[in-house]
Design an enzyme around this catalytic site. Structure first.
Site, PDB file in Angstrom:
ATOM      1  N   GLU A  49     142.961   0.940  78.926  1.00 58.39           N
ATOM      2  CA  GLU A  49     142.516   0.346  77.665  1.00 58.39           C
ATOM      3  C   GLU A  49     141.060   0.704  77.494  1.00 58.39           C
ATOM      4  O   GLU A  49     140.234   0.417  78.359  1.00 58.39           O
ATOM      5  CB  GLU A  49     142.656  -1.176  77.707  1.00 58.39           C
ATOM      6  N   ASP A  60     135.115 -11.746  72.410  1.00 59.95           N
ATOM      7  CA  ASP A  60     134.645 -11.326  73.720  1.00 59.95           C
ATOM      8  C   ASP A  60     133.546 -12.215  74.261  1.00 59.95           C
ATOM      9  O   ASP A  60     132.693 -12.698  73.516  1.00 59.95           O
ATOM     10  CB  ASP A  60     134.139  -9.873  73.654  1.00 59.95           C
TER      11      ASP A  60
END
Ligand SMILES: Cc1ncc(COP(=O)(O)O)c(C=O)c1O
Lengths: 271, 424
Positions: A49, A60
């Site tokens: 990824e 995040d």
């Protein structure tokens, strides 16, 4: 079959849980990423990824936010990330690569041009964090048209009805977010994760990866016992951050760390 | 007809409840659609973890905004706690000096805590309580929304955490202290550009982590559905009152409405009940900062393009690669790279016009209103005033402009003094 589906099918045949590392493309320098990707594959990664840096990474935690900021400071754009994948692909025709990021850079490029450029670069799928199925129709169509998978997140808060709905549009695999929180949050509760993964598997036919909160060999092994894939991100990115002034050491250090996870996962698979 | 009926209404508390059919602007305007879209704008662009709490919020919002008991409680709070209705004031001297249309001010500066922001926080906090949430989080730029959130949290005994960019913490110290006095924890956000957009990101991250007990009070008509619609509905009290007040005072509707646009909540609150009044021109005023041509501004409707940020599709300030760029405005409350999706739609449909005012023009209007009318406006509101000052001379003396005076300038003393070379 897509490269992702092929990879999961072959892993299943061998009784092996996938190891999926996440790193932000271009962190800390654009030149770091391609050698790092090869090192991760050599250490036992089955799929990669690759984070696409964005100025406002809402889902995040601080570790990956800073990675995004470092990459953006180097001017890394979505276009550059596709260039990185193209360079990786030249030497690795097999390992699937999924781009993970936010919608706006794709909006600016346009769905269709993005899908075409991603396919040409050798990208296999995309996980666009801020696109739920309700808003994903056009994006799914564009990606499908170019043989790309759209990977979706599932959360502890997803109802059965939502899991089914996501199962209808997702392809490749689904990514179960093991904790309520942002990337790099507190550790996960393996029993709770196991129960949720069972539920997901009873509702949709795709492989289930588990991420968020996997920090070391021990958590990786425990997750491997219940999931089809172990996804590890912040634990890698924080090590990359520590090596910011000596980027040439990054592939080796990250490779060594991933290898310890690989050993633990293989042991869990064997046991 | 609708117009005459409303004309009879006085500005009594009962008026606050007169929301008409549904909470809508009128029979023909039905935005957003069921999925929170205003034409191509708005929507629900959030990580999966937030889909459930947003669905829970949407259900509660739809249920309680149709619940007479909830609305009665809200109206009582707006009257007794906020001090509504806020008056309209005819700025006679200022209008005469400008030599054109008569200017009226909707006095949101007189609300408790000094701005329109409290209309929304009172509403959302009541909703939070009905939903059984015990913890409130908020983002803030100028600190007005943070103060308004800390205020209602104190009153209802809810824990409150306010996220504020480090840059804004430094330029709005007085509001930071007010929030702390009210018992809120102010978290200084050091990521990204360290302003309002980053505070919003951080509040979203908190919400993702604490969805079970936490209610996120967004301070403007941005964010994922249902926020743009819900915040609008809570702020629409401004326009409902103003419409009736102007009719009562002047016997007709105003010719033009002017409001500043940061995220766009005071503007949509004023505009919404007038949207179907075709004769009323709507002007939303963004921050041109150093000037649109310099790139140092906060005017996405004037100089940006559509994209996706903070849960909705709208006009944004971004670079060629889709990264959000830093904004600039003398007023922290307008320093935001996005704008509520309903404004994007009103712009594209042509129903509202969006223009921009520079820092220098806003500061000049700040001083003019202060000296001419004895009213010290917020720097945000000063953008609307500066535009009205340009518009009035182009109109006839029998025409009227209603300006939303969204807040008072007490919080801006340090900023204005600094521009004069003074340190307080
Ligand atoms: C007095 C005042 N007016 C306007 C604004 C801008 O917000 P909005 O565009 O949502 O009304 C703010 C924001 O802090 C404010 O404090």
């Amino acid at each position: 079959m897509s490269r992702i589906a092929t990879r999961f099918a072959s892993l299943k045949g061998r009784g092996r849980t996938a190891l999926i590392p996440f790193v932000t493309a271009g962190d800390p320098q654009p030149a770091t990423t391609v050698p790092l990707m090869h090192a991760m594959v050599a250490a036992g990664a089955d799929l990669i990824e690759l984070g696409v840096p964005f100025s406002d990474p809402m889902a995040d935690g601080p570790v990956i936010q800073r990675a995004s900021e470092r990459a953006l400071a180097q001017g890394v754009s979505l276009h550059d990330v596709l260039g990185i994948v193209r360079a990786f692909r030249a030497d690795d025709p097999d390992t699937p690569v999924v781009l993970m990021g936010y919608l706006n850079p794709i909006e600016v490029m346009g769905y269709e041009p993005f899908a075409a450029a991603a396919q040409a670069a050798g990208v296999d799928g995309a996980l666009v964090v801020d696109v739920p199925p309700e808003e994903g129709h056009d994006l799914v169509a564009a990606l499908r048209g170019h043989g790309l998978d759209l990977v979706y997140l599932l959360a502890p808060t997803s109802t059965d009805a939502r899991i089914r709905r996501i199962g209808e549009v997702a392809s490749g695999f689904v990514y179960y977010v093991s904790v309520k929180g942002v990337t790099g949050s507190a550790s996960l509760d393996t029993d709770a994760v196991a129960a949720r993964v069972d539920t997901i598997k009873s509702l949709i036919p795709l492989p289930v990866g588990v991420g968020f909160g996997i920090k070391d060999a021990d958590t990786a092994a425990r997750v491997a016992a219940v999931a089809d894939a172990v996804i590890v991100g912040s634990a890698l990115v924080s090590r990359i951050e520590e090596l910011g002034t000596t980027p040439e050491l990054i592939p080796g250090v990250i490779g060594d760390f991933l290898a310890t996870l690989r050993v633990a996962i293989d042991a869990a698979d064997a046991g | 007809m609708r117009l005459c009926k409303v004309y009879e209404m006085a500005t009594t508390p009962a008026m606050l409840s007169d929301r008409g059919p549904a909470t809508g602007a009128g029979p023909g305007y039905h935005w957003p659609d069921a999925n929170g879209h205003f034409g191509p704008y708005g929507g629900l662009f959030v990580p999966e973890t937030l889909m459930y709490p947003l669905e829970e919020l949407r259900a509660a919002y739809e249920r309680y905004l149709a619940d007479p008991e909830f609305l009665a409680e809200l109206d009582a709070d707006l009257q007794d706690y906020v001090g509504r209705p806020s008056p309209i004031y005819h700025a006679v001297r200022w209008s005469r000096d400008l030599g054109g249309a008569q200017i009226y001010l909707k006095r949101e500066d007189l609300n408790h805590t000094g701005a329109h922001k409290i209309n929304n926080t009172v509403g959302q906090a009541l909703l939070a309580r009905r939903m059984g949430k015990t913890r409130i989080i908020a983002e803030t730029g100028a600190g007005q929304h943070g103060v308004a959130s800390a205020t209602v949290a104190a009153r209802l005994g809810l824990e409150c955490v306010v996220y504020m960019g480090e840059v804004d913490v430094a330029r709005q110290e007085a509001n930071v202290y007010r929030m702390r006095l009210l018992g809120a924890r102010v978290v200084s956000v050091k990521s990204g550009s360290r302003t309002l957009k980053d505070a919003l990101n951080e509040a979203m991250r908190d919400w993702v982590t604490n969805v079970d007990d936490t209610f996120y009070i967004i301070g403007t008509v941005a964010g994922p559905h249902p926020y743009p619609a819900m915040v609008r509905d809570f702020q629409a009290v401004i326009g409902r009152e103003a419409r009736a007040q102007m009719l009562a005072r002047t016997g007709r509707l105003p010719d033009a409405l002017v409001a500043c646009v940061g995220g766009g909540s005071n503007a949509i609150g004023l505009f919404y009940p007038f949207i179907e009044d075709a004769g009323v021109a709507l002007y939303g005023i963004e921050a041109a900062g150093d000037g649109l041509e310099t790139g140092r501004h906060a005017a996405p409707l004037n100089a940006g393009r559509p994209g996706v940020l903070h849960g909705n599709r709208t006009y944004l300030m971004e670079d060629a690669n889709g990264q959000i760029i830093e904004t600039h405005s003398v007023s922290a409350g307008l320093d935001y790279p996005g704008v509520g999706p309903e404004h994007a739609w009103l712009k594209d449909t042509g129903r509202a016009r969006y223009d921009a005012i520079t820092d220098a023009e806003a500061l000049a209007a700040f001083h003019t209103l202060t000296r001419t009318e004895g009213i010290i406006p917020a720097l945000e509101s000063s953008h609307a005033l500066a535009y009205a000052a340009k518009l009035a001379p182009t109109m006839g003396g029998d025409q009227t402009i209603l300006v939303n005076l969204s807040g008072r300038g007490d919080k801006d003393m340090h900023t204005v003094a600094k521009h004069e070379g003074l340190v307080l």
